[in-house]
Design a protein around this motif. Sequence first.
Motif, mmCIF file in Angstrom:
data_model
loop_
_atom_site.group_PDB
_atom_site.id
_atom_site.type_symbol
_atom_site.label_atom_id
_atom_site.label_comp_id
_atom_site.label_asym_id
_atom_site.label_seq_id
_atom_site.Cartn_x
_atom_site.Cartn_y
_atom_site.Cartn_z
ATOM 1 N N GLU A 148 -3.008 4.592 -4.971
ATOM 2 C CA GLU A 148 -3.079 5.242 -3.666
ATOM 3 C C GLU A 148 -4.283 4.744 -2.862
ATOM 4 O O GLU A 148 -4.196 4.563 -1.640
ATOM 5 N N GLN A 149 -5.403 4.521 -3.534
ATOM 6 C CA GLN A 149 -6.587 4.019 -2.838
ATOM 7 C C GLN A 149 -6.359 2.603 -2.309
ATOM 8 O O GLN A 149 -6.742 2.277 -1.187
ATOM 9 N N LEU A 150 -5.718 1.767 -3.103
ATOM 10 C CA LEU A 150 -5.422 0.407 -2.662
ATOM 11 C C LEU A 150 -4.441 0.415 -1.491
ATOM 12 O O LEU A 150 -4.562 -0.374 -0.557
ATOM 13 N N TYR A 151 -3.483 1.314 -1.536
ATOM 14 C CA TYR A 151 -2.537 1.428 -0.424
ATOM 15 C C TYR A 151 -3.251 1.863 0.854
ATOM 16 O O TYR A 151 -2.973 1.344 1.939
ATOM 17 N N ALA A 152 -4.172 2.805 0.709
ATOM 18 C CA ALA A 152 -4.920 3.273 1.883
ATOM 19 C C ALA A 152 -5.775 2.158 2.477
ATOM 20 O O ALA A 152 -6.029 2.143 3.687
ATOM 21 N N LYS A 153 -6.200 1.210 1.629
ATOM 22 C CA LYS A 153 -6.991 0.075 2.111
ATOM 23 C C LYS A 153 -6.107 -1.071 2.615
ATOM 24 O O LYS A 153 -6.615 -2.156 2.931
ATOM 25 N N LEU A 154 -4.791 -0.842 2.659
ATOM 26 C CA LEU A 154 -3.812 -1.832 3.123
ATOM 27 C C LEU A 154 -3.707 -3.031 2.196
ATOM 28 O O LEU A 154 -3.213 -4.093 2.596
ATOM 29 N N ASP A 155 -4.158 -2.858 0.947
ATOM 30 C CA ASP A 155 -4.020 -3.920 -0.065
ATOM 31 C C ASP A 155 -2.686 -3.689 -0.776
ATOM 32 O O ASP A 155 -2.629 -3.191 -1.899
ATOM 33 N N TYR A 156 -1.594 -4.066 -0.100
ATOM 34 C CA TYR A 156 -0.258 -3.717 -0.572
ATOM 35 C C TYR A 156 0.123 -4.439 -1.861
ATOM 36 O O TYR A 156 0.814 -3.875 -2.715
ATOM 37 N N GLU A 157 -0.317 -5.683 -2.016
ATOM 38 C CA GLU A 157 0.029 -6.426 -3.231
ATOM 39 C C GLU A 157 -0.604 -5.784 -4.462
ATOM 40 O O GLU A 157 0.071 -5.590 -5.483
ATOM 41 N N GLN A 158 -1.875 -5.465 -4.382
ATOM 42 C CA GLN A 158 -2.538 -4.827 -5.524
ATOM 43 C C GLN A 158 -1.982 -3.421 -5.763
ATOM 44 O O GLN A 158 -1.793 -3.007 -6.905
ATOM 45 N N ALA A 159 -1.736 -2.671 -4.694
ATOM 46 C CA ALA A 159 -1.168 -1.326 -4.847
ATOM 47 C C ALA A 159 0.187 -1.400 -5.516
ATOM 48 O O ALA A 159 0.511 -0.580 -6.395
ATOM 49 N N ALA B 9 9.077 -2.589 -0.111
ATOM 50 C CA ALA B 9 9.703 -2.856 1.182
ATOM 51 C C ALA B 9 8.789 -3.666 2.094
ATOM 52 O O ALA B 9 9.233 -4.610 2.754
ATOM 53 N N ILE B 10 7.505 -3.324 2.129
ATOM 54 C CA ILE B 10 6.559 -4.047 2.988
ATOM 55 C C ILE B 10 6.444 -5.504 2.557
ATOM 56 O O ILE B 10 6.317 -6.405 3.392
ATOM 57 N N LEU B 11 6.527 -5.737 1.237
ATOM 58 C CA LEU B 11 6.385 -7.097 0.709
ATOM 59 C C LEU B 11 7.720 -7.838 0.660
ATOM 60 O O LEU B 11 7.839 -8.859 -0.031
ATOM 61 N N ASP B 12 8.735 -7.319 1.373
ATOM 62 C CA ASP B 12 10.042 -7.974 1.495
ATOM 63 C C ASP B 12 10.797 -8.059 0.167
ATOM 64 O O ASP B 12 11.627 -8.958 -0.030
ATOM 65 N N GLU C 229 13.445 -6.380 -0.985
ATOM 66 C CA GLU C 229 14.429 -5.416 -0.497
ATOM 67 C C GLU C 229 15.203 -4.739 -1.623
ATOM 68 O O GLU C 229 15.369 -3.512 -1.633
ATOM 69 N N GLU C 230 15.684 -5.503 -2.571
ATOM 70 C CA GLU C 230 16.468 -4.927 -3.663
ATOM 71 C C GLU C 230 15.620 -4.004 -4.523
ATOM 72 O O GLU C 230 16.046 -2.901 -4.884
ATOM 73 N N GLN C 231 14.412 -4.458 -4.865
ATOM 74 C CA GLN C 231 13.514 -3.604 -5.654
ATOM 75 C C GLN C 231 13.147 -2.339 -4.887
ATOM 76 O O GLN C 231 13.054 -1.256 -5.479
ATOM 77 N N ALA C 232 12.953 -2.459 -3.586
ATOM 78 C CA ALA C 232 12.618 -1.283 -2.782
ATOM 79 C C ALA C 232 13.765 -0.279 -2.784
ATOM 80 O O ALA C 232 13.547 0.934 -2.920
ATOM 81 N N THR D 175 15.094 0.897 6.337
ATOM 82 C CA THR D 175 16.418 0.381 5.980
ATOM 83 C C THR D 175 16.723 0.535 4.488
ATOM 84 O O THR D 175 17.765 1.099 4.128
ATOM 85 N N PRO D 176 15.875 0.056 3.584
ATOM 86 C CA PRO D 176 16.193 0.263 2.161
ATOM 87 C C PRO D 176 16.202 1.736 1.772
ATOM 88 O O PRO D 176 16.949 2.133 0.870
ATOM 89 N N PHE D 177 15.389 2.555 2.439
ATOM 90 C CA PHE D 177 15.414 3.985 2.134
ATOM 91 C C PHE D 177 16.755 4.598 2.510
ATOM 92 O O PHE D 177 17.335 5.378 1.738
#
Length: 318
Positions: free
Chosen positions: A61-72, A102-105, A107-110, A136-138
């Motif tokens: 959650e902290q990594l997501y809040a820092k916009l570090d999507y790959e690490q999160a 989803a953010i990291l494209d 799509e199927e995993q999302a 969309t995936p949601f």
Amino acid sequence: MRGRGKCRSGAKASGGTSTSLAMLSALACLALIAVEPTASAAPPKPASSAAVPPADVETAEQLYAKLDYEQANAVADRVIKKAGLTHDQLVRAYRILAVTDAILDKEEQARDAFLQLLTFDPEYRVDTNLGPKVNTPFMEARGSFRSLASKPGVDVSATVATSGGTLKITTHNPTRIAKKLVVGYRWTSSGDYTVSQLAVGDAAVVEVGPAPKGRSRLDFYAQALDEHDNAVFEAGNPLVPKSAFAEAGTEASAGSHGETKKSEQGGSFLSSPLFWGITGAAVLVGGGTALFLALRPQDPPTSASLSPVLMCGGARCN
């Protein structure tokens, strides 16, 4: 430095010898001085690898809040592979995993992650501000979720008295993810639970023992676990249980019967059925009489009662 000392002593010892031997000795000392620092130097330290974030929900959650999507995303993926997660941890980890997929494209995993998330938390709604890449995936996952035979989850109904009772547990498991049930109860607001482990079924029943003296509140919970003992569904949990209050048990029921019997045998005349029967009859008779008098037709007026008569002495006046 030790090698240099040895070379000097060797040169002195060979002072009286031939010139060729002196030159050979000097060359040997030079070679020793050149090699020694390399031999005594400490080996280079290997380059340290980057620190790996711990696999816990808070870190993701902290990594997501820092916009570090790959690490999160990476941390959340490691979290869901652990065993013994609480329902809260499982839901929070899948929220991070689905959105970052989803953010990291991915799509199927999302889509798969959103479907799992809805299975654990059917009330989840994605933030529309995240845009179509996430929405969309949601929406696709929600369409699949709505096609399930039943809404996933676990329900518990409690029927308890101070003399004991039952907990009836119904598991809705359309994806077959739940493998077993864990049910606990206690008659106190703190302390250990009496825990039972059951097979997943439509109507599992747990017998509740009698309440200790002076206790009427029953705390209970039911959790459906997957093959890794993660709590995929729950109705309450050990930290935040559900509660039910016991109805009067056998002792309370017997006490109320005793009070009723005493009232029938030793009550006053006002509580006697005979008194109320006589009173009711009198009320009916009185009411009928009043109704008759109110509705009785009046006699028509006569001429004698309406025409004035003048008397002159004892005779009628002309």
